[in-house]
Design a protein around this motif. Structure first.
Motif, PDB file in Angstrom:
ATOM      1  N   LEU A  27       0.847  -1.190   0.000  1.00  0.00           N
ATOM      2  CA  LEU A  27       0.000   0.000   0.000  1.00  0.00           C
ATOM      3  C   LEU A  27       0.883   1.241   0.000  1.00  0.00           C
ATOM      4  CD1 LEU A  27      -2.768  -1.037   2.537  1.00  0.00           C
ATOM      5  CD2 LEU A  27      -2.990  -0.778   0.054  1.00  0.00           C
ATOM      6  N   ILE A  28       0.478   2.198  -0.815  1.00  0.00           N
ATOM      7  CA  ILE A  28       1.218   3.454  -0.899  1.00  0.00           C
ATOM      8  C   ILE A  28       0.582   4.457   0.061  1.00  0.00           C
ATOM      9  CG2 ILE A  28       1.904   5.352  -2.408  1.00  0.00           C
ATOM     10  CD1 ILE A  28       3.257   2.700  -3.098  1.00  0.00           C
ATOM     11  N   GLY A  29       1.414   5.176   0.792  1.00  0.00           N
ATOM     12  CA  GLY A  29       0.904   6.193   1.710  1.00  0.00           C
ATOM     13  C   GLY A  29       1.038   7.577   1.097  1.00  0.00           C
ATOM     14  N   LEU A  30       1.973   8.346   1.620  1.00  0.00           N
ATOM     15  CA  LEU A  30       2.170   9.718   1.146  1.00  0.00           C
ATOM     16  C   LEU A  30       3.131   9.764  -0.034  1.00  0.00           C
ATOM     17  CD1 LEU A  30       2.798  11.498   4.564  1.00  0.00           C
ATOM     18  CD2 LEU A  30       0.722  11.589   3.186  1.00  0.00           C
ATOM     19  N   THR A  31       2.899  10.714  -0.921  1.00  0.00           N
ATOM     20  CA  THR A  31       3.850  11.016  -1.979  1.00  0.00           C
ATOM     21  C   THR A  31       4.223  12.483  -1.849  1.00  0.00           C
ATOM     22  OG1 THR A  31       2.915   9.365  -3.466  1.00  0.00           O
ATOM     23  CG2 THR A  31       4.208  11.125  -4.485  1.00  0.00           C
ATOM     24  N   PHE A  32       5.523  12.781  -1.883  1.00  0.00           N
ATOM     25  CA  PHE A  32       5.944  14.171  -1.713  1.00  0.00           C
ATOM     26  C   PHE A  32       7.267  14.397  -2.433  1.00  0.00           C
ATOM     27  CE2 PHE A  32       9.430  13.492   1.249  1.00  0.00           C
ATOM     28  CZ  PHE A  32       9.117  12.270   1.816  1.00  0.00           C
ATOM     29  N   ALA A  33       7.612  15.675  -2.570  1.00  0.00           N
ATOM     30  CA  ALA A  33       8.876  16.035  -3.218  1.00  0.00           C
ATOM     31  C   ALA A  33       9.861  16.525  -2.169  1.00  0.00           C
ATOM     32  CB  ALA A  33       8.645  17.126  -4.267  1.00  0.00           C
ATOM     33  N   THR A  34      11.143  16.218  -2.378  1.00  0.00           N
ATOM     34  CA  THR A  34      12.194  16.705  -1.487  1.00  0.00           C
ATOM     35  C   THR A  34      12.702  18.045  -2.019  1.00  0.00           C
ATOM     36  OG1 THR A  34      14.010  15.714  -2.723  1.00  0.00           O
ATOM     37  CG2 THR A  34      12.900  14.325  -1.085  1.00  0.00           C
ATOM     38  N   PRO A  35      13.435  18.790  -1.191  1.00  0.00           N
ATOM     39  CA  PRO A  35      13.996  20.059  -1.674  1.00  0.00           C
ATOM     40  C   PRO A  35      14.923  19.859  -2.873  1.00  0.00           C
ATOM     41  CG  PRO A  35      14.168  19.922   0.714  1.00  0.00           C
ATOM     42  CD  PRO A  35      13.714  18.570   0.236  1.00  0.00           C
ATOM     43  N   GLU A  36      15.508  18.658  -3.006  1.00  0.00           N
ATOM     44  CA  GLU A  36      16.400  18.396  -4.138  1.00  0.00           C
ATOM     45  C   GLU A  36      15.610  18.039  -5.400  1.00  0.00           C
ATOM     46  OE1 GLU A  36      16.758  16.637  -1.152  1.00  0.00           O
ATOM     47  OE2 GLU A  36      18.200  18.094  -0.376  1.00  0.00           O
ATOM     48  N   GLY A  37      14.288  17.938  -5.271  1.00  0.00           N
ATOM     49  CA  GLY A  37      13.475  17.672  -6.446  1.00  0.00           C
ATOM     50  C   GLY A  37      13.229  16.202  -6.731  1.00  0.00           C
ATOM     51  N   HIS A  38      13.441  15.350  -5.752  1.00  0.00           N
ATOM     52  CA  HIS A  38      13.132  13.938  -5.940  1.00  0.00           C
ATOM     53  C   HIS A  38      11.760  13.638  -5.330  1.00  0.00           C
ATOM     54  CE1 HIS A  38      17.101  13.049  -7.391  1.00  0.00           C
ATOM     55  NE2 HIS A  38      17.642  13.633  -6.335  1.00  0.00           N
ATOM     56  N   TYR A  39      11.068  12.694  -5.948  1.00  0.00           N
ATOM     57  CA  TYR A  39       9.828  12.232  -5.345  1.00  0.00           C
ATOM     58  C   TYR A  39      10.112  11.099  -4.360  1.00  0.00           C
ATOM     59  CZ  TYR A  39       6.636  14.827  -8.323  1.00  0.00           C
ATOM     60  OH  TYR A  39       5.926  15.813  -8.924  1.00  0.00           O
ATOM     61  N   CYS A  40       9.428  11.149  -3.229  1.00  0.00           N
ATOM     62  CA  CYS A  40       9.499  10.043  -2.279  1.00  0.00           C
ATOM     63  C   CYS A  40       8.076   9.568  -2.013  1.00  0.00           C
ATOM     64  CB  CYS A  40      10.131  10.483  -0.953  1.00  0.00           C
ATOM     65  SG  CYS A  40      11.842  11.026  -1.104  1.00  0.00           S
ATOM     66  N   ARG A  41       7.952   8.284  -1.707  1.00  0.00           N
ATOM     67  CA  ARG A  41       6.653   7.708  -1.383  1.00  0.00           C
ATOM     68  C   ARG A  41       6.810   6.781  -0.187  1.00  0.00           C
ATOM     69  NH1 ARG A  41       3.457   5.344  -6.313  1.00  0.00           N
ATOM     70  NH2 ARG A  41       1.821   6.787  -5.612  1.00  0.00           N
ATOM     71  N   SER A  42       5.893   6.907   0.751  1.00  0.00           N
ATOM     72  CA  SER A  42       5.912   5.943   1.850  1.00  0.00           C
ATOM     73  C   SER A  42       5.082   4.738   1.424  1.00  0.00           C
ATOM     74  CB  SER A  42       5.363   6.570   3.131  1.00  0.00           C
ATOM     75  OG  SER A  42       3.979   6.799   3.023  1.00  0.00           O
ATOM     76  N   PHE A  43       5.420   3.599   1.984  1.00  0.00           N
ATOM     77  CA  PHE A  43       4.711   2.377   1.608  1.00  0.00           C
ATOM     78  C   PHE A  43       4.590   1.474   2.822  1.00  0.00           C
ATOM     79  CE2 PHE A  43       9.206   1.540   1.033  1.00  0.00           C
ATOM     80  CZ  PHE A  43       9.368   0.311   1.649  1.00  0.00           C
TER      81      PHE A  43
END
Lengths: 169, 247
Positions: free
Chosen positions: B159-175
């Motif tokens: 299951l995917i939780g949050l999706t967000f961008a870091t200050p460096e411009g990468h996407y991260c997703r919690s799972f």
């Protein structure tokens, strides 16, 4: 806005494996690495008002570790450059993980690098930071990181390939 | 055309801009000697990263965990629920209980790491260790690539939780992967999902199946730039291949 104490504490706990790894890549054994990590953790908690929520906690902690490590080496007259006495081959401070041959040989080769090259190698090759991230932790331009990294790698490659030849002979 | 060592090193590390990267890739295709120099950089990187990687899986010394938590324990109990404000547990639980739970969570992390690595060493595994970092593989990589939190039925293995961008411009997703009792965070870079943190799933009454554990939430808060993306942003990011989120 600064992070609440309980947040940064648990954030640091989550980072401990990486902090220990970074410290291990700067130290000659895990015991020294854990001493270094403990000093860094305590300094981070004392100075947590300087950490801004939303900033990268890992990068902030790596920066503190860089400072503590450099201060420590200067205070002790670069004692870390001198190999510990190895009369019987076994040192009490060497933990089981150190017995792994690769870790030992890479760690030995890294311990011979000048400290600025060792930091660049540790941050980029061991911790996987980008050149830009490493430059921010080290507070130097990216080009400086690149050249330190290139020189450090060349020295490591020479040391490690020389060791392999010696081992085979 | 000859290239200096720093340029080839930066190429090997994925640090060059697209134009120079393409130029060198073409040069390597013509000149195998260049390719061997790049391979040597990658091999050394793998050797150095691999040498220190086992440190990540060692049990944490108590003195370091204690140092990180400082002396206060009762106050820290709130840290575990601070991200779930709806759960207003006013009755203070004894400090030792939080400590016990946290110690157990820490050992679970190691157990989860060990079991994932042990149970799934091949290409079918959910994680692999590469260059000293954990990267998503198999079903986990596919879920991170494709699955939208806004469209989950709730019965998916990942299951995917949050999706967000870091200050460096990468996407991260919690799972979270409930079957193996694990939650974690994955950040996209160089076409892969690197996993900076993996943790046991919150025990018992998790508020939603995809809720990150407190430790993962801390890791999110350490990286997030602005707000997590909404359903439309999540879809747009996926359709763009999770490439460079410029805030």
């Amino acid at each position: 806005m600064t992070a609440a104490p309980e947040e940064i504490g648990e954030g640091i706990v989550a980072l401990l494996p990486r902090l220990r790894r970074f410290a291990r890549s700067l130290s000659r054994n895990q015991h020294d690495a854990d001493d270094l990590t403990q000093v860094v953790v305590e300094r981070a908690l004392r100075n947590q008002a300087q950490f801004h929520a939303g900033a990268n906690l890992a990068a902030w902690m790596f920066g503190i570790m860089k400072n503590v490590w450099i201060d420590n080496r200067r205070a002790h007259g670069r004692r870390g450059e001198v190999p510990l006495p190895e009369d019987t081959g076994e040192h009490p401070a060497i933990s089981p993980v150190d017995t792994q041959a690769t870790l030992w040989s890479v760690s030995e080769a890294m311990s011979k690098l000048p400290e600025e090259q060792r930091l660049a190698v540790a941050l980029v090759l061991v911790e996987g930071l980008s050149y830009k991230e490493a430059a921010e932790v080290l507070e130097v331009p990216i080009g400086t990181v690149t050249s330190r990294l290139a020189r450090g790698r060349a020295a490591l490659a020479a040391a490690l390939s020389g060791e392999q030849k010696g081992g085979l002979a | 055309m000859n290239y200096d060592d720093e340029t080839l090193m930066a190429y090997a590390d994925g640090e060059l801009d697209d134009a120079l990267r393409a130029e060198i890739a073409a040069a390597i295709a013509r000149d195998p000697a260049l390719g061997r120099r790049v391979d040597a950089h990658r091999a050394l990187r793998a050797e150095v990263a691999g040498a220190f990687a086992p440190v990540l899986q060692q049990p944490l010394p108590d003195r370091l965990v204690d140092a990180a938590r400082g002396s206060a324990t009762a106050a820290r109990t709130r840290g575990n629920v601070v991200n779930f404000p709806a759960r207003t547990m006013r009755a203070p639980s004894p400090p030792w209980r939080a400590r016990e739970w946290l110690a157990m969570a820490a050992s679970l992390v190691l157990g989860v790491l060990a079991s994932w690595k042990f149970l799934a060493p091949g290409s079918d595994g959910l994680v692999a260790v590469r260059d000293g970092s954990m990267v998503a593989r198999g079903a986990l990589a596919r879920a991170l690539d494709q699955q939208l939190a806004s469209e989950q039925a709730g019965s998916e293995p990942i299951l995917i939780g949050l999706t967000f961008a870091t200050p460096e411009g990468h996407y991260c997703r919690s799972f979270s992967a409930r079957k193996v009792g694990t939650s974690g965070l994955a950040c996209h870079g160089s076409g892969e999902w690197v996993i900076p943190i993996i943790d046991a799933a919150p025990p018992g009454d998790i508020r939603t199946a995809s809720a990150p554990s407190p430790t993962v939430m801390q890791a999110i808060e350490a990286r997030i730039q602005g707000e997590a993306v909404d359903a439309a942003g999540e879809r747009a990011a996926r359709d763009a291949g999770w490439d460079a989120a410029r805030p």
